[in-house]
Scaffold this active site. Structure first.
Site, PDB file in Angstrom:
ATOM      1  N   GLY B 320     -70.307  51.615  54.894  1.00  0.00           N
ATOM      2  CA  GLY B 320     -69.167  51.342  53.865  1.00  0.00           C
ATOM      3  C   GLY B 320     -69.664  50.280  52.855  1.00  0.00           C
ATOM      4  O   GLY B 320     -70.572  49.565  53.135  1.00  0.00           O
ATOM      5  N   ASP B 321     -68.647  50.038  51.827  1.00  0.00           N
ATOM      6  CA  ASP B 321     -68.666  48.887  50.938  1.00  0.00           C
ATOM      7  C   ASP B 321     -70.328  48.733  50.282  1.00  0.00           C
ATOM      8  O   ASP B 321     -70.718  49.653  49.562  1.00  0.00           O
ATOM      9  CB  ASP B 321     -68.373  47.573  51.614  1.00  0.00           C
ATOM     10  N   ASN B 322     -71.012  47.871  51.057  1.00  0.00           N
ATOM     11  CA  ASN B 322     -72.386  47.670  50.085  1.00  0.00           C
ATOM     12  C   ASN B 322     -73.528  48.324  50.959  1.00  0.00           C
ATOM     13  O   ASN B 322     -74.624  47.532  51.660  1.00  0.00           O
ATOM     14  CB  ASN B 322     -72.720  46.109  50.212  1.00  0.00           C
ATOM     15  N   TRP B 323     -73.155  49.519  51.630  1.00  0.00           N
ATOM     16  CA  TRP B 323     -74.228  50.303  52.259  1.00  0.00           C
ATOM     17  C   TRP B 323     -75.389  51.015  51.661  1.00  0.00           C
ATOM     18  O   TRP B 323     -76.108  51.555  52.201  1.00  0.00           O
ATOM     19  CB  TRP B 323     -73.463  51.234  53.169  1.00  0.00           C
TER      20      TRP B 323
END
Lengths: 724, 724
Positions: B320-323
């Protein structure tokens, strides 16, 4: 005659038949009829000349002469058909039974033509034409064998001979003529063949001589039926009231090719199976073919009219059945010399479709119900149907009067329903009163014109979104409602195609309307990809014009928008590509155009989202906008997701047009009833306002500009003097 | 240990924080947690090494070092944006305020790049690129002046510098950190710049040395956030969990160009404003860019993992997020060396999205609710959310177990809700029991594989139709329901793109599913115009395969059909072009696939009509088909207009797959509960059937193959011995 002494005779045509001689005079007097007619399957009584009325007689030009037809079976009328789509399960020969799904009593594959020229096998998966195919069997057993590839789908386009006229088939079946030994199934014949054409002219001439009692020849109709064919169970399979697939023949195609240089491809007609439905954006070929058939038909109609005129008779065309090629809104129509057009009135729009026809001396509406056993029976409601028909038609008649009204079918049947006969007598009188009071003038309209923009423009005036005349189709209802509302609203309408606006929206147009489903000729499909079209409408609005979009206006995804004028409308259709964008619709509490009204949108409506910060949302349902307004520059735009005809929707459109035109401040000066069930028509010269109740409720309402409340009976009307 | 003595410790990760030292041991014991972690905004307590558990610690690689960020503002992360669509009302200079609609605290136009190379003005009406434009002002006041033509629409594509990490912005806002002087808004920095990249590596190394108590580095996450930006009111404006618009920088673009020879057009990124949303059929460029960024990110992830391993720690990635760029289902993922993936479980599909990731040693699901004040308050229902999350996730866990589960957020907050803490202790134990009883084996699946066909194929395994992770979107729900149902059904699934089937559907596939809205990457859009694709699927069916279409399968109008495989499905979507064709749907009374079930289709469903005589209609509503079946050759096809996830719909899909595969005769051998609220999983080796109640009702049901009725508590489960 004064207004207190109304004219009680005239403008009404009554169907008569043999065997009712004792009743006719009284019925004629009761209705104030000044003309009588026969219908398909009935004959004028011998006393017809003594009735003191004009006499119409039905006349067929492409059927009804079975002796000729049977002697000239090779001069049949044709139909371009497309077989089922047949998938090949494996590589190798694929047998396509081309008559699967068609009614063998109506059509047979025409193997007498050059089939390698006029039939065509296509691989619908690749789009390629296949050459190496063979035909075996004939009639219902005709099989085309195709060298196929596994996983591809094939169709056969073929010319079929028509064995049974489609309208006569309907009448025959509906009236159970199979039990009547005097009736036969009628083969249609084609005036494209010189022998048949000569015969049609000569027999008309002879018939006129033999029937001096006939004053008006009521052509039902001319040469080519709209497209209509049946399935193996004799049930309707395809119907297009505007269809040109039954006006096709090898001689006509060859003449077209000779004149235009266009090499016809069978695909031009079968159109991948869509048969150039009027919902399809018309191809260049199809428009050229309509134009060509129109010229051919016009020339021949003109000759038949001349024959009538030479013998001192009038010529009237029935708008229906074999009307294809006449193009009543085409430039050539007036050159036919026809005196009149009569058509079936199924709604306000179909009424205007008749009454607006230019170039004839008079128009006549045949009202519903038709005196046929499908309505006149123990379960039927003939009075109800007459009332509905009248209330709908009256909206149109008030705006642009028909010159005459009438009925059709078996009078002997209707006459068994005295309540019905009494009601239509009232309707006939109310119709005459409108003429009498208005002096034949049309009432006041808005000080700007309203343009309806689609691919068909003026040639399909009032004809858009209809499939089979005025039948209900779920997917067309939200758009047909716009046309139906307009048919009874006080606006001057221009029907515009995209060529009409490409170089700028014409002067005088205050509001432009674009209404229809995505990808159809009515919303405009690929026309909206044209830069000139977009720029013309956008600048029209920016400089002060109004734009109303209903359904999928300007839809043709490209350049980052689904509605090409999303920036004008302030909304766009969500087709799944912008689901990642958050939407914050700005829903406002009230607005001029929806004031006191309840918008009904369904049954089919697209997903609509706001795309401009200043879009004002008037109605939203489950996240999808149903009504919104937006301004651009000096202009205004209105979006409505759909507008099936209801009294509220009609009033909403009425208000929306004034608002979009930027003239909402003048709306109260238009004698508008507070109650949307009540409509008004203002005759400034006569100093009268006609107030009509378009509902079946008793309604009491105030009317802007009038001091007193008005109370109207269900479906009633009153005239109010404003001259003081 | 025997099955009567269940394991009560392990497989659970608990979020901990400072200030709870006295409570932690008891909570850890109650949940059987064997690992603890911190969350964004919380710190591990100093006693963490004494808890007897593994210790995870959050680690950021692109933010969270504000000193570095502020010293290297020119090494910011960028975002490709597209301005509003601005219509020109008149000819002449048009001022476009490019920051209109964007949040100035999040992004600023990056005028430090070569703007004539990396910014772009387009006339969206003509599609042309405009060259002669100028920029004035900066930040929120940046204006681009364009030489415009009246009636045309213009946009500006521009690179923006990110000033505030988007996830931190969400956490900051949700937790009201503006009131906390120790918090600052975090600028993201970009490892594409050598100095920043060195710093990220060195600081990780130093941090590991300084934190010997940390066993597992929980990267949250790496370098590039999914696309997410906000409007002027700081409200979410655009979110795409799969979006690659925030992994763009001039160095990366130049490297891409150098490697591929492709000359990047800003349009490649802004994509007419759609930003390559995963609903858009992906362009060749976009797939190449994903591939390039994936390689870049993989190389740098691998280096960070090496640093962890070198220091004896495990490396775990938060999904998630900065994946962005990690592509867990890509071929490179295993080469990162990551030990584990942890992700947020919002549904069965999101659970499978984590548990099916190949190439890591273990997977962990972070369950809902997150211990944040948006749920843990007087109006919230944390127990209800925990139950819903567990019942959804359990369906997936049964089919392909996560190795671990856990929670996130503030334990101090959740601990104020003892009922909640007790419930999650039960859930943790039920999770361990599934592992214990099944021995970590997956249960029996059907003797054929199920293929899901869309433009993304395996690279978006379990990821289709999601916009923001598992958020509800009306237009995606009827398709996401298919994925959600499958996530808990006993089938082996292959995620196929069109290249995978162009030369033939792979061996072993029994049933192919195509589900999605018209024109999207999920139904396949223009891929269906490909002859090879059509032929492959058609012959697959003709030779005995099953095909299930949901919504707008094979939609891409052409060759006379809207669904290119209408002849396979037996139905087609009516887009208005064939309204002239009469339809006689053959509605049958009962069928194997709908037996006892109530199909729910809405909220969005297309107009569907029958096109083959032998189409059997199972459900129809207002003239539009909702469910139908058709056979072609030896194969079977099923059409469903939509399938939002419900227990009935899930069972219906279950039955439809067996029927389409032609194996419906084997269905009763699968231990199927009569009541669709009850699901089963058969562990043949262990001789056990796990019976789960996916509803919150108490349910009593019979199960095929079992003699006795079974009664289950709401959301309950039982194990049944079938070894005898």
């Amino acid at each position: 005659m004064t207004s207190s002494d109304p004219c009680t005779v005239g403008r009404v045509t009554l169907p008569v038949e043999e065997g009712m001689d004792d009743d006719l005079a009284a019925i004629i007097e009761s209705l104030g009829a000044d003309a009588v007619r026969n219908s398909d399957g009935t004959w004028l009584p011998t006393i017809v000349s003594d009735l003191g009325t004009k006499v119409y007689s039905t006349r067929f030009c492409a059927r009804g002469d079975e002796a000729w037809a049977l002697d000239h079976l090779d001069e049949h009328v044709s139909l371009y058909l497309c077989s089922d789509r047949v998938p090949a399960l494996e590589d190798g020969p694929l047998e396509i039974h081309i008559m699967r799904g068609f009614f063998a009593e109506q059509v047979r594959p025409d193997t007498d033509v050059d089939i390698k020229r006029w039939w065509q096998v296509r691989d619908r998966t690749t789009g390629e034409v296949i050459d190496d195919w063979t035909v075996t069997g004939e009639g219902a057993d005709c099989v085309v064998t195709v060298p196929a590839m596994a996983g591809h789908v094939y169709t056969v386009a073929f010319l079929a001979a028509q064995l049974w006229d489609t309208t006569q088939m309907y009448n025959y079946t509906t009236n159970h003529w199979e039990n009547d030994p005097t009736r036969s199934k009628e083969h249609p014949f084609d005036v494209v063949y010189p022998a048949t054409w000569n015969h049609v002219q000569e027999s008309l001439s002879e018939w006129l001589d033999a029937h001096p009692e006939v004053d008006v020849v009521r052509f039902t109709t001319f040469f080519y039926h709209f497209t209509l064919y049946f399935n193996e169970q004799a049930k309707e399979k395809f119907v297009d009231w505007f269809g040109y697939s039954a006006s096709v023949s090898v001689p006509l195609m060859e003449a077209f090719e000779a004149e235009t240089g266009w090499k016809i491809d069978p695909e031009d007609f079968v159109d991948a199976g869509y048969h150039n439905s009027s919902f399809r954006p018309p191809s260049k070929f199809f428009l050229a073919w309509i134009d060509f058939v129109n010229r051919f038909v016009t020339d021949r109609v003109r000759r038949l009219v001349e024959i009538c005129h030479d013998k001192g008779r009038e010529a009237m065309m029935f708008l229906g059945d074999n009307w294809i090629g006449t193009e009543p809104y085409g430039e050539l129509f007036a050159t036919t010399g026809l005196d009149a057009v009569v058509g079936s009135v199924g709604s306000a729009a179909t009424c205007r479709m008749i009454s607006d026809i230019p170039g004839v001396r008079y128009t006549e509406g045949r009202f519903l119900p038709y005196f046929f056993p499908d309505v006149f029976n123990d379960e039927g409601d003939p009075v109800g149907e007459a009332n509905t028909s009248w209330v709908q038609a009256r909206r149109a008649i008030v705006r642009k009067p028909l010159d005459r009204i009438g009925y059709g079918g078996y009078l002997s049947l209707a006459n068994q329903y005295p309540e019905f006969m009494a009601r239509i007598a009232q309707i006939c009188q109310e119709f005459r009163d409108i003429w009498e009071r208005s002096g034949g003038k049309t009432p006041r309209t808005a000080p700007f014109r309203v343009g309806i923009l689609n691919c068909w423009g003026a040639r399909r005036t009032w004809m858009t979104h209809m499939v089979a005349h005025a039948l209900y189709y779920k997917q067309a209802a939200p758009y047909l409602g716009v046309v139906e509302a307009l048919a009874g609203l006080p606006f001057d309408i221009d029907w515009l195609d995209f060529d009409d606006i490409r170089d700028g929206v014409p002067e005088g147009i205050g509001v432009l309307i674009n209404t229809g489903a995505a990808g159809t000729s009515f919303s405009g499909a690929q026309e909206w990809a044209d830069v000139a079209v977009q720029a013309a409408v956008r600048t029209f609005v920016a400089r002060g014009g109004g734009f109303i979009g209903v359904g999928d206006p300007t839809f043709w995804p490209g350049g980052g928008a689904s509605f090409r004028l999303s920036d004008v409308l302030g909304v766009d259709r969500e087709i799944g590509w912008s689901l990642s964008t958050d939407r914050y619709p700005n829903v406002i509490d009230s607005h001029f155009i929806t004031d006191g009204l309840s918008l009904e949108v369904g049954p089919v409506a697209p997903e609509i989202v706001p795309v401009c910060d200043d879009t004002q949302v008037l109605e939203i349902e489950d996240g999808s906008i149903r009504a919104a307004v937006h301004t651009l520059g000096k202009g205004r735009a209105v979006y409505l997701a759909g507008l099936p005809y209801t009294v509220d929707n009609s009033r909403l459109l009425h208000r929306a047009i004034w608002w979009a035109a930027g003239r909402d401040d003048m709306f109260a000066d238009q004698y508008v009833a507070d109650d949307p069930r009540v409509e008004t028509a203002c005759y400034d010269e006569a100093g009268l306002v006609l107030v009509t109740n378009v509902s079946f409720d008793e309604v009491t309402t105030t009317i802007s500009g009038l001091a007193d409340e008005v109370t109207l009976a269900p479906a009633g009307s009153v005239w109010i003097d404003i001259s003081a």
